[in-house]
Scaffold this motif. Sequence first.
Motif, PDB file in Angstrom:
ATOM      1  N   THR A 190       0.854  -1.181   0.000  1.00 22.73           N
ATOM      2  CA  THR A 190       0.000   0.000   0.000  1.00 22.73           C
ATOM      3  C   THR A 190       0.894   1.236   0.000  1.00 22.73           C
ATOM      4  N   THR A 191       0.384   2.271  -0.585  1.00 26.40           N
ATOM      5  CA  THR A 191       1.126   3.528  -0.573  1.00 26.40           C
ATOM      6  C   THR A 191       0.125   4.650  -0.751  1.00 26.40           C
ATOM      7  N   HIS A 192       0.515   5.839  -0.352  1.00 31.87           N
ATOM      8  CA  HIS A 192      -0.308   6.963  -0.771  1.00 31.87           C
ATOM      9  C   HIS A 192       0.452   7.866  -1.729  1.00 31.87           C
ATOM     10  N   TYR A 193       1.584   7.336  -2.215  1.00 29.95           N
ATOM     11  CA  TYR A 193       2.309   8.095  -3.247  1.00 29.95           C
ATOM     12  C   TYR A 193       1.904   7.579  -4.620  1.00 29.95           C
ATOM     13  N   LEU A 194       1.202   8.425  -5.373  1.00 27.15           N
ATOM     14  CA  LEU A 194       0.732   8.027  -6.698  1.00 27.15           C
ATOM     15  C   LEU A 194       1.894   7.816  -7.663  1.00 27.15           C
ATOM     16  N   ASP A 195       2.876   8.713  -7.611  1.00 26.08           N
ATOM     17  CA  ASP A 195       3.999   8.639  -8.560  1.00 26.08           C
ATOM     18  C   ASP A 195       4.761   7.333  -8.389  1.00 26.08           C
ATOM     19  N   GLU A 196       4.891   6.911  -7.107  1.00 28.32           N
ATOM     20  CA  GLU A 196       5.624   5.705  -6.795  1.00 28.32           C
ATOM     21  C   GLU A 196       4.915   4.464  -7.346  1.00 28.32           C
ATOM     22  N   ALA A 197       3.615   4.425  -7.152  1.00 26.28           N
ATOM     23  CA  ALA A 197       2.833   3.284  -7.634  1.00 26.28           C
ATOM     24  C   ALA A 197       2.950   3.170  -9.144  1.00 26.28           C
ATOM     25  N   GLU A 198       2.969   4.332  -9.784  1.00 21.46           N
ATOM     26  CA  GLU A 198       3.059   4.366 -11.235  1.00 21.46           C
ATOM     27  C   GLU A 198       4.378   3.744 -11.703  1.00 21.46           C
TER      28      GLU A 198
END
Lengths: 303, 347
Positions: A190-198
């Motif tokens: 889980t993450t709340h960093y969108l750029d990282e998930a991308e």
Amino acid sequence: MTGERSAVVVRDIRKSYGELTAVDGVSFTVAEGEFFGILGPNGAGKTTTLEIIEGLREPDSGEVRLLGESPWPRNVKLLPRIGVQLQASSFFEKLTAKEQLQTFGALYGVSPGTAADMLELVGLADKANEQENKLSGGQRQRLSIACALVHDPDVVFLDEPTAALDPQARRNLWDVLRAIQERGKTIVYTTHYLDEAEILCDRVAIMDEGRILALDPPAVLVRGLDAPTHVTLQKGALSVVDASALDGVEEAHENEVSLTISTRRPAPVLSALAERGALDGLQVRAATLEDVFLDLTGREYRA
Amino acid sequence: MTAFRTLSLAMLKGFVRDKVTLFFTFLFPLMFLVIFGLILRDVGADKTKIAVVGDGQVVSALRDSGVLELEQYNDVDAAVQKVKDGDLPAALIVRGQQLEVRFAQSDQVKSATVLGIVNGFVDKANVAATGQPPRFTFAAEKVEDASLKPIQFLTPGILSWGVAVSAVFGSALTLVSWRRKQVLRRIRLAPVSATSVLSSRLLVSTGVALVQGGIFVGIAMLPVFGLKLSGSWWLAIPLLLLGTIAFFALGMLVGAFAKTEEAASAAANIVVLPMAFLSGTFFPVEQAPAWLQAVSKIFPLRHMNDGMLNVLVRGKGIEALVVPSAVLIGFALVVGFLASRVFKWEE
């Protein structure tokens, strides 16, 4: 459904705490070897979803299969095959990095020698004899991931491993996560960093208020968005009027430093700009998961 | 087995590396032992001192016996003045065969002691002067009675208290800290039983208790404190282990309710401190009023104290362990059961 090839199968799970519905009908599958991201703001229900899959909580309804088995109630047969890194850094008091790994390893009957390999993997070999409380935030985070991996599990759960890290530490951790995936592990994180998930994930589930709003590879999510690409030039490279007149341009506006052109067909726009030699300070920004989130929820993404 | 051994080792290392815990486990109780041991060292042992004017057969017999401390004066007035000032309880004035005692009325107990002793020595001298063998004789022999020298009751009391404190705090703080830092959840996600985690922590606590016992008794036996162990001192070891288990269970109960380490520490103090005072840690509970003695019987520490006192210094045998052991085992079972009912893996 490809039962035997799926590491995780979640069917319509729900979980409420009194009035609050934390998870409200979530379904997805994660294939073996996949890097799967659950993305969303705080309170979206990411952590509860993860805890239900790990077998730490019982869902009110719905079904979970983890490596073909039910994780609830505590399934001792399953435990050696999963690795869990918790949100807080959970360590034993006053032990060095190496001793932490040896102790967690011993819970699984792993030989003490594995600790050195794990420290190597997460880039902490030179910190082996440092006590856990003397490590930096990023180092502690990497150590806790190493503790989750010490028994060589098939599926690894990571809950916000990059939260509260500085940009450099985050990038170091990305390398670690990629190295784990290369070892053939299934990663659910889980993450709340969108750029990282991308950047990291094969597929991303975007969660908000206990529901999954979208689930696809990041590129597909972004493409499906039909959001315009923004082309930015140095101010004065082209006038707003000339820019608006180009083929494919939807809108152009200017501020003190730059001219921004919005287009859904960036190719002809970029070649037209090249023809005119007006490429000074060129930047092209395609839509991101942030735009996807904005589009799905109608509100700005705030981690 | 490896899990148990490695966990025990991990907890032992954590314990040894924590200076604050080390202080409260070893030095803090030791401070009480040393301070009380030194303050109370001479209580009951000091001899009554009287003034003496003149000399003779009776005076030299008194001096040789050493039952009274004699302070020689040349002048009767000076000696009597000392009694008037309240500095000395009595003055013995020798005029040839005539002995006269001037005593202070205020301290009747001491005066009576002095009069009795002097009278005894005068009678003895008279019997000797007749040349007849005495018709009645008596022999006196010292008995180690209930009113022990301070170090003899301080050591068992402070040892029981120190063991109780470190067992309660050790288990309560470990439990709370592990729950707060989610180590408990992490352990729950590993294929290891709660029993092996619990028993490894208990093993560390019992090891600590044995070391505490060795250190406290060793220091109390130094000549400056003068503890004398009875022959059955080794019976204290099973008592030490049972006490650790009982107070470990109490710590688990405290730790189940407390949310933070601070709260656990405060709660443990609230439980342990009054119990320590009422159980005869710092003073013999026989000196307390009867109702307080009755109340103190509900505390497991009281029974541990009694047992320690009986086997360490009073020389009682294995029968002295029956009641304390039964109380400690019963306490451990009841409290341990309660603790397991209210135990929480997470906040």
